[in-house]
Design a protein around this motif. Sequence first.
Motif, PDB file in Angstrom:
ATOM      1  N   THR A 142      -4.622   6.284   2.972  1.00 33.85           N
ATOM      2  CA  THR A 142      -6.071   6.508   2.972  1.00 33.85           C
ATOM      3  C   THR A 142      -6.443   7.657   2.040  1.00 33.85           C
ATOM      4  OG1 THR A 142      -8.029   6.722   4.379  1.00 33.85           O
ATOM      5  CG2 THR A 142      -6.148   8.082   4.978  1.00 33.85           C
ATOM      6  N   ASN A 144     -10.996   5.934  12.208  1.00 32.01           N
ATOM      7  CA  ASN A 144      -9.797   6.585  11.679  1.00 32.01           C
ATOM      8  C   ASN A 144      -8.614   6.533  12.641  1.00 32.01           C
ATOM      9  OD1 ASN A 144     -11.258   7.229   9.395  1.00 32.01           O
ATOM     10  ND2 ASN A 144     -11.647   9.343   9.990  1.00 32.01           N
ATOM     11  N   SER A 188      -6.612   6.100  -1.314  1.00 34.29           N
ATOM     12  CA  SER A 188      -7.841   5.308  -1.431  1.00 34.29           C
ATOM     13  C   SER A 188      -9.057   6.170  -1.745  1.00 34.29           C
ATOM     14  CB  SER A 188      -8.093   4.534  -0.134  1.00 34.29           C
ATOM     15  OG  SER A 188      -7.077   3.589   0.089  1.00 34.29           O
ATOM     16  N   HIS A 189      -9.035   7.423  -1.281  1.00 39.36           N
ATOM     17  CA  HIS A 189     -10.174   8.322  -1.471  1.00 39.36           C
ATOM     18  C   HIS A 189      -9.971   9.310  -2.623  1.00 39.36           C
ATOM     19  CE1 HIS A 189     -11.064   7.033   2.691  1.00 39.36           C
ATOM     20  NE2 HIS A 189     -12.311   7.371   2.421  1.00 39.36           N
ATOM     21  N   HIS A 211     -11.835   1.056  -2.568  1.00 42.00           N
ATOM     22  CA  HIS A 211     -12.588   1.931  -1.666  1.00 42.00           C
ATOM     23  C   HIS A 211     -13.464   2.911  -2.438  1.00 42.00           C
ATOM     24  CE1 HIS A 211     -13.421   3.374   2.358  1.00 42.00           C
ATOM     25  NE2 HIS A 211     -13.354   4.613   1.895  1.00 42.00           N
ATOM     26  N   SER A 258     -10.885  11.614   3.177  1.00 47.69           N
ATOM     27  CA  SER A 258     -10.460  10.468   3.980  1.00 47.69           C
ATOM     28  C   SER A 258     -10.647  10.709   5.475  1.00 47.69           C
ATOM     29  CB  SER A 258      -8.996  10.127   3.689  1.00 47.69           C
ATOM     30  OG  SER A 258      -8.171  11.264   3.883  1.00 47.69           O
ATOM     31  N   VAL A 269      -9.554  -2.471   4.222  1.00 52.04           N
ATOM     32  CA  VAL A 269      -8.426  -1.758   3.614  1.00 52.04           C
ATOM     33  C   VAL A 269      -7.743  -2.657   2.591  1.00 52.04           C
ATOM     34  CG1 VAL A 269      -6.216  -0.604   4.040  1.00 52.04           C
ATOM     35  CG2 VAL A 269      -8.060  -0.416   5.721  1.00 52.04           C
TER      36      VAL A 269
END
Length: 322
Positions: free
Chosen positions: A247, A218, A250-251, A265, A206, A278
């Motif tokens: 985040t 970021n 999300s990753h 994502h 991320s 997002v």
Amino acid sequence: VACSQEEKLWDAMKITACVLGTGLLVFTALVNSVSWYVQSIWGTLDRFWQTTWLKFYYLSEGKEWAIFLLGAALVPSLAFWCFNGILMVADVTGKPTFITRYRIQLGKNDPVDTKKLCQAIYTALCNQFFISLPMLVPMFYVMKWWGNTFSKELPAFHWFLVELSIFTLIEEILFYYTHRLVHLPLLYRHIHKKHHEWTAPIGVVSIYAHPVEHILSNMLPVMTGPMIMGSHIVSIAAWFSLALITTSISHCGYHLPFLPSPEFHDFHHLKFNQCYGVLGVLDYLHGTDTVFRQTKAYERHRVLLSLTPLSESIPEAPKRAE
């Protein structure tokens, strides 16, 4: 007969009025009772956090630099590395199997390439120490100018929720457009391609990014909201920690129960030209999620409320034989 029907109708109306009236009284009593308990709990929590904050404030002797670095740098960093530490154990060892069952891209990072992982950790640490930390210096002076950041009185919880909504909205707008910007061919080739080395991302990726991207996509989207609002350092610490954990989710490459869905994502890393935002609101408005909406990943893009992996309950369609 007509009289009998009128009596029955009248009796039905009285029974209905009685039931509705009783229900209304019970509902009002419950609402008042629950409201009292909520206010009582809320007030107790407010007093607890206020007392805790004052103890810490006096312990640090009101040194604003120390308070700011602790709240804006140390606390979010600890949240990030503790959360990702658990994920990295699963990535490297495949244990606990409870986590690895929920892998999104089956067969990828099973286990993760340790050389690539070390490179990602090194880059993430460099970004934190040599990019994020220096960017907090001008932020400190902006917050000091506002005059509320180091107040002895904490913001009310409902105000923090308002701030959180505004922070999220600002982050969505800034991240979407800066992300689209670094996908332009020239910038992608020299800047954003580094982040996309991971087509099946993991949590620490991320913040695995080129320094320019780390600043644009970021840091600035997350920092701008608190600077505009003149937020308290406690609000900043909570927001930065929440942003880093979100985040990371999300990753992370796992669609875990009861956590926000990372399908959106993850699909971006897989296809590159879809799902730039997002929340997905701007993607919907700009039509940059049309391919995503036609996939099984879109069907799985929801909070998992059971222990059955969505890759099992909503599997990919079998490939046709050539």
